[in-house]
Design a protein around this motif. Sequence first.
Motif, short mmCIF file in Angstrom:
data_model
loop_
_atom_site.label_atom_id
_atom_site.label_comp_id
_atom_site.label_asym_id
_atom_site.label_seq_id
_atom_site.Cartn_x
_atom_site.Cartn_y
_atom_site.Cartn_z
N GLU A 22 -2.11 -6.50 -7.13
CA GLU A 22 -3.55 -6.52 -6.81
C GLU A 22 -4.07 -5.10 -6.55
O GLU A 22 -5.09 -4.68 -7.11
N LEU A 23 -3.33 -4.35 -5.71
CA LEU A 23 -3.75 -2.98 -5.38
C LEU A 23 -3.66 -2.07 -6.60
O LEU A 23 -4.50 -1.21 -6.83
N LYS A 75 -8.37 0.12 -12.45
CA LYS A 75 -9.83 0.02 -12.66
C LYS A 75 -10.50 1.37 -12.39
O LYS A 75 -11.47 1.75 -13.05
N ALA A 76 -9.92 2.10 -11.44
CA ALA A 76 -10.50 3.41 -11.08
C ALA A 76 -10.02 4.52 -12.01
O ALA A 76 -10.36 5.68 -11.81
N LEU A 120 -6.10 -8.64 -14.33
CA LEU A 120 -6.61 -7.42 -13.69
C LEU A 120 -6.72 -6.26 -14.69
O LEU A 120 -6.94 -5.12 -14.29
N GLU A 168 0.84 -1.21 0.00
CA GLU A 168 0.00 0.00 0.00
C GLU A 168 0.87 1.26 0.00
O GLU A 168 0.63 2.21 -0.73
N GLU A 216 -6.64 -2.36 -8.76
CA GLU A 216 -7.80 -1.57 -8.30
C GLU A 216 -7.68 -0.13 -8.77
O GLU A 216 -8.66 0.48 -9.19
N ARG A 217 -6.44 0.41 -8.70
CA ARG A 217 -6.24 1.82 -9.12
C ARG A 217 -6.44 1.96 -10.63
O ARG A 217 -6.98 2.96 -11.09
#
Length: 240
Positions: A37-38, A44-45, A65, A12, A41-42
């Motif tokens: 993984e994190l 995707k955003a 991903l 993170e 998510e970013r």
Amino acid sequence: MSSDEWKRQAAEQALAHVEDGMKLGLGTGSTAAKFVELLGERVKAGLKVICVPTSEATRAQAAALNIPLATLDEYPALDLTVDGADEIDEDLRLIKGGGGALLREKIVAVASARVIIIADSTKLVDVLGRFPLPIEVVPFGLGSSRSLIERLAADSGCEGEIKLRTAPGGAPFVTDNGNHILDCSFGEIDDPEALDDALKLVPGVVESGLFLGIADIGIIAGPKGVETLSAIESDFEEEE
Ligand code: 5RP
């Protein structure tokens, strides 16, 4: 908190160094996988990055991903690589290759302007060598390469069992580059630079898992919180 949660904490914090438009190197292993993984998510955003993976496993994870991927041929210079390590000392010297990806990891790291190593605190050591040093070797002439490694390592003060890594079925482990790995239980490596120089003299050695002078920042998470080691700071401290 478990070691898994520490790995995630370190990942993170590394994510805070990622900026829109960056070209990134993606490491290999369970800690690097948390970062991927994190990052997913970013992305995707809406975050825009282009990533070069250090192994087929990481390529598969990132592709699943929908993280945009490229090669070093397309982007020879990267802004930042985030990777894990098997061992890390206070001078940010590392042992890597527990996951067998050390060659691509080193190529990608050296092609990066900055390298951040993320790890849980169990990886931090005073002296490298508790973790057996992985050495990637070409299959041809393996016996000769092993003998020469043994001799030259002994000359630089390192002795111990040298084991050919095997895959779950018992056959020799094969890297993404079609090579094998020798895991060397040398114990404490008092002079990693001398050992690395010696290993480079063995024609069958493709790379060693010693990453010296490559990492810029270490983000280490453990029971006492998150500690950041910086190569620049340690140089500065030495100068004072
Ligand atoms: C793979 C590596 C990994 O970074 C190293 O093995 C650490 O893995 P993990 O995060 O699973 O402990 O060098 O070649």
